[in-house]
Design a protein around this motif. Structure first.
Motif, PDB file in Angstrom:
ATOM      1  N   TRP A 455       0.780  -1.197   0.363  1.00  0.00           N
ATOM      2  CA  TRP A 455      -0.572  -0.019  -0.294  1.00  0.00           C
ATOM      3  C   TRP A 455       0.628   1.166  -0.055  1.00  0.00           C
ATOM      4  N   ILE A 456       0.300   1.932  -0.556  1.00  0.00           N
ATOM      5  CA  ILE A 456       1.413   3.336  -0.908  1.00  0.00           C
ATOM      6  C   ILE A 456      -0.078   4.555  -0.962  1.00  0.00           C
ATOM      7  N   GLU A 457       0.913   6.101  -0.479  1.00  0.00           N
ATOM      8  CA  GLU A 457      -0.543   7.066  -0.395  1.00  0.00           C
ATOM      9  C   GLU A 457      -0.865   7.189  -1.956  1.00  0.00           C
ATOM     10  N   ARG A 458      -2.110   7.428  -1.951  1.00  0.00           N
ATOM     11  CA  ARG A 458      -1.671   7.743  -3.531  1.00  0.00           C
ATOM     12  C   ARG A 458      -1.923   9.026  -4.046  1.00  0.00           C
ATOM     13  N   GLU A 459      -1.319   9.858  -2.496  1.00  0.00           N
ATOM     14  CA  GLU A 459      -0.644  11.365  -3.289  1.00  0.00           C
ATOM     15  C   GLU A 459       0.333  11.298  -3.597  1.00  0.00           C
ATOM     16  N   ASP A 460       0.849   9.555  -3.463  1.00  0.00           N
ATOM     17  CA  ASP A 460       2.716   9.532  -3.959  1.00  0.00           C
ATOM     18  C   ASP A 460       2.831   9.210  -5.330  1.00  0.00           C
ATOM     19  N   PHE A 461       1.343   9.003  -6.377  1.00  0.00           N
ATOM     20  CA  PHE A 461       1.723   8.626  -7.346  1.00  0.00           C
ATOM     21  C   PHE A 461       0.820  10.091  -8.984  1.00  0.00           C
ATOM     22  N   GLU A 462       1.170  10.274  -9.006  1.00  0.00           N
ATOM     23  CA  GLU A 462       0.636  11.686 -10.494  1.00  0.00           C
ATOM     24  C   GLU A 462       1.215  11.092 -11.725  1.00  0.00           C
ATOM     25  N   GLU A 463      -0.040  10.959 -12.892  1.00  0.00           N
ATOM     26  CA  GLU A 463       0.243  10.972 -14.437  1.00  0.00           C
ATOM     27  C   GLU A 463       0.708  11.980 -14.778  1.00  0.00           C
ATOM     28  N   VAL A 464       0.415  13.206 -14.183  1.00  0.00           N
ATOM     29  CA  VAL A 464       1.027  14.302 -15.148  1.00  0.00           C
ATOM     30  C   VAL A 464       1.541  15.326 -13.409  1.00  0.00           C
ATOM     31  N   PRO A 465       2.253  15.196 -13.551  1.00  0.00           N
ATOM     32  CA  PRO A 465       3.359  15.835 -12.132  1.00  0.00           C
ATOM     33  C   PRO A 465       3.729  16.697 -12.107  1.00  0.00           C
ATOM     34  N   PRO A 466       2.741  18.064 -11.026  1.00  0.00           N
ATOM     35  CA  PRO A 466       3.461  18.819 -11.269  1.00  0.00           C
ATOM     36  C   PRO A 466       4.831  19.228 -10.884  1.00  0.00           C
ATOM     37  N   LYS A 467       5.597  20.427 -11.404  1.00  0.00           N
ATOM     38  CA  LYS A 467       6.658  20.658 -11.669  1.00  0.00           C
ATOM     39  C   LYS A 467       7.815  20.744  -9.895  1.00  0.00           C
ATOM     40  N   GLY A 468       8.141  19.932  -9.749  1.00  0.00           N
ATOM     41  CA  GLY A 468       9.261  19.832  -8.886  1.00  0.00           C
ATOM     42  C   GLY A 468       8.876  18.816  -8.309  1.00  0.00           C
ATOM     43  N   TYR A 469       7.625  17.383  -9.044  1.00  0.00           N
ATOM     44  CA  TYR A 469       7.123  16.362  -8.144  1.00  0.00           C
ATOM     45  C   TYR A 469       8.040  14.972  -8.346  1.00  0.00           C
ATOM     46  N   LYS A 470       8.581  14.395  -6.607  1.00  0.00           N
ATOM     47  CA  LYS A 470      10.378  13.562  -6.954  1.00  0.00           C
ATOM     48  C   LYS A 470       9.615  12.199  -7.462  1.00  0.00           C
ATOM     49  N   ARG A 471       7.926  11.611  -6.525  1.00  0.00           N
ATOM     50  CA  ARG A 471       7.639  10.653  -6.248  1.00  0.00           C
ATOM     51  C   ARG A 471       7.342   9.122  -7.448  1.00  0.00           C
ATOM     52  N   LEU A 472       6.045   9.012  -7.700  1.00  0.00           N
ATOM     53  CA  LEU A 472       5.765   7.882  -9.002  1.00  0.00           C
ATOM     54  C   LEU A 472       5.450   8.690  -9.663  1.00  0.00           C
ATOM     55  N   VAL A 473       6.301   8.448 -10.609  1.00  0.00           N
ATOM     56  CA  VAL A 473       5.929   9.067 -12.614  1.00  0.00           C
ATOM     57  C   VAL A 473       5.771   8.039 -13.454  1.00  0.00           C
ATOM     58  N   PRO A 474       4.638   7.736 -14.305  1.00  0.00           N
ATOM     59  CA  PRO A 474       4.565   6.365 -15.002  1.00  0.00           C
ATOM     60  C   PRO A 474       5.951   7.060 -16.189  1.00  0.00           C
ATOM     61  N   PRO A 475       5.773   6.430 -16.985  1.00  0.00           N
ATOM     62  CA  PRO A 475       6.749   6.952 -18.254  1.00  0.00           C
ATOM     63  C   PRO A 475       6.163   7.785 -19.028  1.00  0.00           C
TER      64      PRO A 475
END
Ligand code: ATP
Ligand code: MG
Length: 633
Positions: A455-475
């Motif tokens: 389980w991870i926090e929902r906020e720790d994944f962003e399909e379209v990350p805001p600038k500076g986002y360092k957590r989980l982002v898809p290819p």
């Protein structure tokens, strides 16, 4: 005699030499009295009593005596904590004794629930009273006989009279700030007449309210409290301690100084609203402790030990976003605006305790706000800062996912093929405390497992990350058409993973985050940090994570001064002061003992609820305080 109070209005100064505590005007007064030997001659007979009683005793072993005198009509709140820490703290620091005294002279139905809770609370704050670990608290109602005797003494000495004016006449004849009072037609009665009448009052010969005993002072005094204040009234009420023995009861302003004197109190510390009562306190003490000459020339010996106690006033605690009146707190409870006196949103000490506050945090708070002689508001964040500061070094760490989404490690089966594949669980270990003080034994480490699903926090994944986002982002494909791989992060205490995408339901809500595990990167193993990541995220294994009820508390009121200026505080109740969520917590948290405090990493400090949490089977946590000050200014 009464010593002049030095530097009464002095601002707090640097640390006191002896105790290393920040000094304040009360410490200065006490130090002055100790140096001058103001109370050095006093004797103490081992229990409260009059001058004759104490005269038989030893020189008082307590260098000073202070007291905390709650009325047992509600639960203690954070303001009382200030008074408790102050009174007990001064006694402790100066070789004195602090008395716990129930101020129960008002014949209201006593509630043992309140008495028990007050005793528990003072003990929980770490104090013991009346000079012994197992001493019973004092009760003001035990002094009724003496108070009655003191009243007769005043009458005999010509200092009190029975007034038969109606309540309304008394009110009108008292005058006001611009108008002096008018003497009662009963003021000139002889002591013998007054004594006879007063005894009739005592013997139940007159109806409730028919007459009162008043001190005879000065109807023209600029201080209205000195215009012959009432000191005894008729009230047919059964008292919890004295039953129906009395149908007359002393007024608070008369009873309180006598209680202090019987207990050999030296420094009687109260809140500023009693400042105008101090002249009466001194007037009464002077007449009861020094002896009085009767009109016939007889000198009555001092009834009370001299020198008498002295009253000092300090500013009460006003805390933003909080109401601290027992009556208003009772209203919140009885109108079911909160779950009880110990609701974790309540500023009661039982509420703060259930919220996760520690005695140490409240001591720190009392010390930090200090004592002054002018009213001010303390920001709620000051209280929270003290808790954070106390828990930082003590609260064991743990991981909890508050807003969970499942993360699936798609290559897990292959990476751990020789260890069982999909069902393999890899053990992980993390310290319970990141830093352990020199010489301190570190607490046992935490153990948990990582598997194919976490389980991870929902906020720790962003399909379209805001600038500076360092957590989980898809290819993704960048603006120039180049393939950008998914981001790599570390599952804290576990492996580095690389994000590969996500799955969604028909409504477009993400149901799973997908990633691959990077082999040989397990935390704490050689070479684990060869793969660099920009972030570590918290997580809990699906296999050993436990569902927990987490109560996310916010301030109870949305107005910083909910009851200031006569406002109806009920109107500013914050409708979102409690949000209950189901979180997933690591095994060490599920196994918490009730009342145990933790830092949920990245989230804040939480406490296993003292009432509802069941170790192992039904974890329930309360948010105590966030990691940072979020009381946005
Ligand atoms: P409340 O208005 O909440 O009923 P109180 O002053 O009537 O409070 P008591 O039980 O009489 O409550 O108070 C016991 C002691 O605690 C008193 O000496 C009082 O001065 C002190 N105290 C009460 N409220 C505060 C406060 N907000 N700050 C500091 N001291 C306080
Ligand atoms: Mg009160």
């Amino acid at each position: 005699m009464i010593s002049p109070a030095p530097n009464k209005n002095a601002a707090p100064v640097a640390a006191d030499k002896e105790t290393q505590k920040p000094s304040n005007f009360l410490r200065q007064i006490i130090e002055h009295d100790l140096a001058a030997g103001t109370y050095a001659q006093r004797r103490w007979a081992g229990s409260p009593g009059d001058a004759a009683h104490h005269a038989q005793g030893q020189p008082d072993p307590a260098k000073i005596r202070t007291r905390f005198p709650p009325e047992p009509n509600g639960y203690l709140h954070v303001g009382h904590a200030k008074s408790i820490c102050l009174n007990f703290g001064l006694a402790r620091d100066y070789g004195g004794v602090c008395h716990l005294r129930f101020d129960d002279t008002n014949p209201e139905k006593e509630d043992t629930e309140y008495v028990t809770s007050i005793i528990d609370t003072v003990r929980w704050l770490g104090f013991e009273w009346n000079g012994a670990a197992d001493a019973a608290p004092y009760q003001a109602s035990d002094y009724f006989d003496f108070m009655y005797r003191a009243a007769e003494h005043l009458i005999e000495a010509g200092h009190a009279y029975v007034d038969e004016q109606t309540v309304e006449q008394i009110r009108i004849n008292r005058g006001d700030f611009s108008k002096p009072g008018v003497d009662s037609p009963f003021r000139a009665r002889t002591p013998a007449e007054n004594l006879a009448r007063f005894r009739e009052m005592r013997d139940g010969k007159h109806a409730d309210g028919a007459m009162v005993l008043r001190a005879k002072i000065d109807m023209a005094s600029p201080n209205i409290n000195m215009r012959d204040p009432a000191i005894y009234r008729i009230r047919r009420a059964t008292h919890h301690n004295t039953g129906d023995k009395w149908c007359i009861y002393p007024m608070y302003t008369f009873a309180h100084p006598i209680e202090d004197a019987l207990e050999n109190i030296t420094h009687s510390i109260c809140t500023l609203e009693f400042e105008d009562q101090r002249p009466f306190y001194d007037w009464l003490m002077a007449r009861l402790s020094e002896g009085a000459t009767l009109p016939d020339g007889r000198v009555l010996g001092g009834l009370l030990s001299a020198p008498p106690p002295h009253q000092y006033e300090f500013a009460r605690l006003n805390l933003t976003y909080v109401v601290t009146s027992k009556r208003k707190l009772a209203q919140l409870v009885y109108d079911h605006k909160v779950s009880g006196w110990d609701d974790p949103r309540m500023p009661t000490i039982v509420g703060l305790r259930r919220r996760g506050y520690t005695p140490e945090a409240l001591h720190l708070f009392a010390e930090r706000i200090g004592v002054t002689k002018s009213d001010s508001w303390i920001d709620y964040s000051t209280l929270e800062g003290c808790l954070r500061e106390d828990l930082e070094a003590k609260a064991h760490r743990g991981m909890a996912v508050i807003n969970p989404v499942k993360l699936v490690l798609s290559n897990w089966d292959d990476v751990f093929a020789d260890k069982g594949g999909a069902s393999h669980l890899e053990p992980c270990t993390q310290p319970a405390l990141p830093h352990v003080a020199e010489g301190q034994e570190p607490p046992p480490a935490r153990h948990f497992t990582i598997g194919k699903e976490v389980w991870i926090e929902r906020e720790d994944f962003e399909e379209v990350p805001p600038k500076g986002y360092k957590r989980l982002v898809p290819p993704s494909i960048d603006a120039s058409g180049n393939a950008v791989p998914g981001s790599k992060v570390r599952l804290k205490g576990g492996y580095v993973i690389e994000c590969t995408g996500c799955t969604k339901d028909a409504n477009g809500v993400i149901t799973e985050v997908l990633a691959t595990v990077v082999p040989d990167t397990k935390s704490g193993t050689p070479g684990s940090d060869s793969v660099k990541v920009k972030a570590a995220i918290t997580w809990v294994g699906v296999a050993d994570g436990v569902s927990a009820e987490v109560r996310m508390y916010d301030r109870l009121f949305s107005d910083a001064q909910p009851d200031a200026g006569g406002k109806d505080f009920i109107e500013s109740l914050n409708p979102n002061s409690l949000k209950v969520v189901t979180a997933i917590v690591e095994p060490s948290l599920a196994n918490a003992l009730p009342d145990q405090k933790f830092q949920f990493e990245r989230h804040g400090y939480f406490v296993a609820d003292r009432v509802d949490h069941v170790q192992g089977s039904k974890p329930v946590f309360n948010l105590a305080v966030g990691l940072k000050d979020s009381w946005g200014k």
